[in-house]
Scaffold this motif. Sequence first.
Motif, mmCIF file in Angstrom:
data_model
loop_
_atom_site.group_PDB
_atom_site.id
_atom_site.type_symbol
_atom_site.label_atom_id
_atom_site.label_comp_id
_atom_site.label_asym_id
_atom_site.label_seq_id
_atom_site.Cartn_x
_atom_site.Cartn_y
_atom_site.Cartn_z
ATOM 1 N N HIS A 34 -5.178 9.148 2.384
ATOM 2 C CA HIS A 34 -5.468 8.431 1.152
ATOM 3 C C HIS A 34 -4.406 7.346 0.961
ATOM 4 N N ILE A 35 -4.900 6.162 0.772
ATOM 5 C CA ILE A 35 -4.005 5.023 0.598
ATOM 6 C C ILE A 35 -4.414 4.297 -0.672
ATOM 7 N N THR A 36 -3.415 3.988 -1.466
ATOM 8 C CA THR A 36 -3.690 3.194 -2.660
ATOM 9 C C THR A 36 -3.023 1.814 -2.491
ATOM 10 N N PHE A 37 -3.614 0.829 -3.243
ATOM 11 C CA PHE A 37 -3.150 -0.560 -3.083
ATOM 12 C C PHE A 37 -2.643 -1.109 -4.390
ATOM 13 N N ALA A 38 -1.665 -1.907 -4.278
ATOM 14 C CA ALA A 38 -1.183 -2.646 -5.443
ATOM 15 C C ALA A 38 -1.987 -3.942 -5.535
ATOM 16 N N VAL A 39 -1.776 -4.639 -6.645
ATOM 17 C CA VAL A 39 -2.442 -5.937 -6.819
ATOM 18 C C VAL A 39 -1.882 -6.930 -5.777
ATOM 19 N N PHE B 250 0.858 -1.199 0.000
ATOM 20 C CA PHE B 250 0.000 0.000 0.000
ATOM 21 C C PHE B 250 0.894 1.250 0.000
ATOM 22 N N SER B 251 0.347 2.328 -0.585
ATOM 23 C CA SER B 251 1.157 3.559 -0.686
ATOM 24 C C SER B 251 0.253 4.776 -0.512
ATOM 25 N N GLY B 252 0.867 5.873 -0.428
ATOM 26 C CA GLY B 252 0.128 7.106 -0.171
ATOM 27 C C GLY B 252 0.831 7.861 0.936
ATOM 28 N N GLN B 253 0.072 8.565 1.760
ATOM 29 C CA GLN B 253 0.719 9.252 2.893
ATOM 30 C C GLN B 253 1.376 8.256 3.843
ATOM 31 N N ILE B 254 0.766 7.172 3.942
ATOM 32 C CA ILE B 254 1.360 6.071 4.711
ATOM 33 C C ILE B 254 1.597 4.937 3.734
ATOM 34 N N SER B 255 2.787 4.408 3.754
ATOM 35 C CA SER B 255 3.098 3.326 2.816
ATOM 36 C C SER B 255 3.739 2.155 3.567
ATOM 37 N N GLY B 256 3.616 1.090 2.923
ATOM 38 C CA GLY B 256 4.227 -0.102 3.530
ATOM 39 C C GLY B 256 3.715 -1.379 2.873
ATOM 40 N N ASP B 257 3.894 -2.492 3.592
ATOM 41 C CA ASP B 257 3.473 -3.805 3.108
ATOM 42 C C ASP B 257 2.462 -4.373 4.101
ATOM 43 N N ALA B 258 1.364 -4.831 3.510
ATOM 44 C CA ALA B 258 0.362 -5.473 4.363
ATOM 45 C C ALA B 258 0.403 -6.978 4.104
ATOM 46 N N LEU B 259 0.384 -7.748 5.197
ATOM 47 C CA LEU B 259 0.509 -9.211 5.069
ATOM 48 C C LEU B 259 -0.602 -9.896 5.860
ATOM 49 N N LEU B 260 -1.218 -10.874 5.211
ATOM 50 C CA LEU B 260 -2.017 -11.825 5.977
ATOM 51 C C LEU B 260 -1.188 -13.109 6.017
ATOM 52 N N VAL B 261 -0.840 -13.542 7.225
ATOM 53 C CA VAL B 261 0.075 -14.683 7.363
ATOM 54 C C VAL B 261 -0.700 -15.852 7.991
ATOM 55 N N LEU C 192 -7.300 -7.315 3.849
ATOM 56 C CA LEU C 192 -6.300 -6.244 3.919
ATOM 57 C C LEU C 192 -6.863 -4.933 3.383
ATOM 58 N N ASN C 193 -7.624 -5.022 2.228
ATOM 59 C CA ASN C 193 -8.223 -3.793 1.685
ATOM 60 C C ASN C 193 -9.146 -3.128 2.703
ATOM 61 N N ALA C 194 -10.002 -4.013 3.290
ATOM 62 C CA ALA C 194 -10.980 -3.463 4.226
ATOM 63 C C ALA C 194 -10.291 -2.906 5.465
ATOM 64 N N PHE C 195 -9.290 -3.663 5.922
ATOM 65 C CA PHE C 195 -8.593 -3.288 7.147
ATOM 66 C C PHE C 195 -7.837 -1.977 6.946
ATOM 67 N N ILE C 196 -7.018 -1.918 5.881
ATOM 68 C CA ILE C 196 -6.205 -0.724 5.675
ATOM 69 C C ILE C 196 -7.076 0.438 5.175
ATOM 70 N N GLY C 197 -8.088 0.043 4.372
ATOM 71 C CA GLY C 197 -8.977 1.081 3.883
ATOM 72 C C GLY C 197 -9.704 1.778 5.016
ATOM 73 N N SER C 198 -10.069 0.973 6.005
ATOM 74 C CA SER C 198 -10.750 1.585 7.146
ATOM 75 C C SER C 198 -9.810 2.514 7.892
ATOM 76 N N PHE C 199 -8.497 2.104 7.941
ATOM 77 C CA PHE C 199 -7.505 2.997 8.549
ATOM 78 C C PHE C 199 -7.519 4.356 7.832
ATOM 79 N N GLY C 200 -7.485 4.280 6.467
ATOM 80 C CA GLY C 200 -7.445 5.507 5.674
ATOM 81 C C GLY C 200 -8.654 6.393 5.946
ATOM 82 N N ASN C 201 -9.797 5.745 5.975
ATOM 83 C CA ASN C 201 -11.004 6.516 6.233
ATOM 84 C C ASN C 201 -10.982 7.127 7.623
#
Lengths: 202, 958
Positions: A131-136, A67-78, A117-126
Amino acid sequence: MLLSPPQRDALGELVNIGFGRAAASLSTLVQQRIKLSAPSVSVHLLADLPEQINFNRPEVATVHQIFSGQISGDALLVLDIDGASNLIGLLTNEPPRFERLNQSDREALMEVGNILLNAFIGSFGNLLNVHITFAVPRLRVDAITDLLNTLAIGDQEIRYALLVQTKFVIQDGQVEGFVALIMGIESLDKFFDAMDKAGYQI
Amino acid sequence: MFGFVTLTTGHIITQWSEYLTMLTGLPPGEAVGRNLFQLFPDLKDRGIDTAIQHVIETGAPLSLSRILHRYIFTAKDGSTPEQSALIHPLTQANQVVGVILNIQDVSDRSQIEAELQNRVRLLEALREIDRLSMAGDLSGALQTAVDAASDLVWGQTVLLCLALDDERLRFTAHRAANPAMACQACGLCDELKRTKKPLRILTPANHPLVPAEFASAQALLIFPLLENDNYLGTMILKSDLSSHVMGDAPEILMSLSGAAARAMVDSRNRQAQQNRIAELEIIHSISSQLRGAVSRQEIVESGLKHAVQLVKGDGGIVLLQAAEPDEFRVEQAYRLPDEVFQMRPKVHGTFSGQAFETRSPVQVNDILKQYAEPQHIPEAMRAFLEKYPNWIFAPFIADNACLGVLGICKSAEHQFTRADQNLLTTITEIVAVALQRSIHLENAERRANQLAIMNDISQQLANVIKVDDAYSIVVNSLVERFHYALAAITEMDKKTGELVLRAVSVREGAHLNRADRLPGGSGITSAVLRDGRSQLNNHAAQDPRYLSISDLPPGSELCVPVLVDQDIAAAISIEQPFPNAFDTPDQDAVMTMAAHLGLAMSNIQRFERISQTAARLTIVERTMRQIAQNPTPATILQSLLKATREMVPFRRGGVFVIDEARQTIRAVEFTGVSADLERQLKEHPPRLSDGLFHMVYRSREPVEIEDTSADPRVMHFEGYTGTELSCYPLSTGERVMAVIDFDAIPPDDETRMFLKTLYDRGALALQNALLYEEMVNLAQQRAALLNLAVDLSAVSDERVLHHKVLESARLALDLDAAALGLLTADARGVQIVARESQIPGKDVCEVGGTLWLDQCPLMNQVIQKNTAAAAPVTQPGAVCTSLQEHFQKQGVQSLLYAPLVVNGRSIGLLMGYSRRNGRVFSDMDLTMAQGIANQAAIALRRPEFFDKQRGVEGSTIE
């Protein structure tokens, strides 16, 4: 990294909100009632992460989404392999096969991780109003240490992981795993700043 | 196959790909500009709208998987080809303005995955079968095989029919409880058992091999379970569709049936291994137990129990050979009725006996039907045998000897296998060794007891000085302390060859039925006495040599020789009234007894010899003392004869003195001889010139003759000469003084030595006595003659002169009568002029009577030769018959005549008569008689001398 009790509480609240949204999305998408819970939330140095993710087998299945934007990084479901098979079995109402994941299994796992991950990080953004964008999303079956090593390559910045112990409850079964947000110190600061601005007293 | 559709944020289709057109049958013209969810409302039902909305809202791409959604769009024909999708946001200036939905047809991949998954499941099933098999869960493994087969071939019915050793089982897929059922053999299984090849039947209803239960199926696929071409069972796929028996199904069934077969083989091998381990544990257990066991009871009991356990039998029995040769006795039984102990199974003609005699295991099924005389079996035992009719018998063999038989039984439903037979052979070998050791221990204990008894007996024998006492001790000990039924000691009479029963003892209640002497060569004893080797016969009744000496039934006989100084002196026989009574310890015991007896006998014989020697020395000393005290010839010869008889117990014997000068023999002393014979022998003794006495006299060596009848040297005297004869000289070394003969032969050289010593010393004493007697006689004669001469010189009266002469003669010569006679004028006779007689009645020589010379040749000889002579009256030619009769009537035994010689011419005779029996006038007697006769002649002619002297004196004067 030690979190202060207010930080831990604030993070816990944020995570629960995000998990709630993710569970709702997931339930809608797979047409099943899925509950997600986060018994614990912690922050660690990336190098310490393997000690915290202690499955019986070293090989794990991970859904990785940058994920990228104002906050960027890697999101993992392990998930460990058995957990991944079990999760697929629970979602498809079929007995788990505990074997090598085939392509269809990987797709299903990636879909679950993608939504979570989309829902989790997206909720963070909201919630944090960033604003956070996601890669595939990508799915990897690898040893946890090998996975984390690839994340650290070429990055001199000190990286932390926000580690959320995750429990899927589907019908009568449950599967445990981890959700990890790996961020550099800068993003982590922004993350906490955003929390602070959003009114989370930390 | 890929396709896509782009949407605005309001879900309006902006692009519609060709694939979707082909899939849905909706051309782009009809799709573009339309709301997606209005065109395909089911997308909402399946939550696809949520996913699209999620992407629109979050701007995050989202994937939709086949597994969770199966399909996105329904095909125009209503089918739902498997699809996965990826939703990407379409952004413009960081704003999501729409989405693109990429669709991928994953049907092919899904099929491949399904196939792979099936392959994996097959491999998993195979692995699970192996795992369960390894875990020993054969039932689980087989159930897994049929379950997996059913799952992998479209959930059709799959059966697994097994042909096990003793049953047929059937497994059906997904039967959780009681998975295995009994199964009946059918044509399909029989066919596969024969061909061992898979079978595919597409029209089961019309197939002749298909049983009714499978006739309704559309198709059957049948695979055999094989192990190295051995048929184990059948896996059957009963399908509702013919297509189900095509494709992968044969491969799957082949794999699973193979895995099931392997599981069965592994299970069987493992079971065999476990059984083997269990067997080894049992064998080890019994081996350990028996290693410490010493009693026969303990060994047999433990061995039987373990053997039954080892072969999973229902009961067992141990038979050992009974006293009777053809019978077993029941030594031990396990889980059998007590009545079995009443049974006395025969050795011959029974299965147990067959095992005993052939020394090999014997297996029999339905034993009652094959039993020759089932009516002899106790009722309870018969009922038991009906219930447990299958038996196996194995012999106990150790040291090449068969000790008995072990029998184990099973019910009719279970039969013994080759493995059972091998196991029983192993266990019987172990038990047999333990039994043998036990027997050895018992024998050793018995041997120790025997040795203790033997030691006691040996001490008793050491104190015995008579052979008969030693024999009694031995036979009584063998019966009373060794508990043999009969014991006997037999010697062989070397002369007759007969067996002499010297001592016999029988147990109480038994009696002897034989005399003390048995025919030579009879019985086993004769062989032992002949060969000097022990004989053991445990079946005496079958031995033609056996000779019964008691009323005991013939059973076993053991006979060992008794050796005394390497010579066979006797034989000890023991008997028991049943066969197989004796073994090596018995033989050893009796042989030891024989050795002790032999030693005792040797000591006794040595003691007897020493005693005998001492006794003989005593005899010699006593005899010599008697001779010294009374050294007269008669005493010497009497003593010698008596001593001889004490040393050699003869019946008849005598002593003959040799007159060497006259070469005559004079019989002196006899023993055991009648008076008539003694007189006869004294009157007519054997001549020295021939016969046996001549040989002894010449050689000065004794002669012993065992059979006088065959020896020409022997002169036979009825009532005196016996079968045997010994003739010994009494020799001084220079001359043979006398000869002693007797009708026996000295028993040994020692006796001969003592006789020789006795006779040598006796001969010297006799020589001295005879010399002394001669000297005394000479002196007496001279004195008597001198006295007579003095007396006669003073006598002038003729009658007084006659009286003095005759009185002197009678006294000097120990005569019963004496007479003087003068030759008649015609010189034809002798006229008696005087006589002195002690003989009553009419005297033969009456004064005035005349004895004619022609009637008395001896007298004539004396007159003619002028020499004194003597002879027995009965000597032929001594006197005429009438005169002889006359003398005999008077009791006269011997005659003596001495001439009255004057101037070299006989003028008369001095006559002497003796009535003493056997009196023989010696030379000295004749010399004395002649001296008296000379004095008488001088005295009788003295008047004539005076007359002549006066005439001469007168002439001279004149």
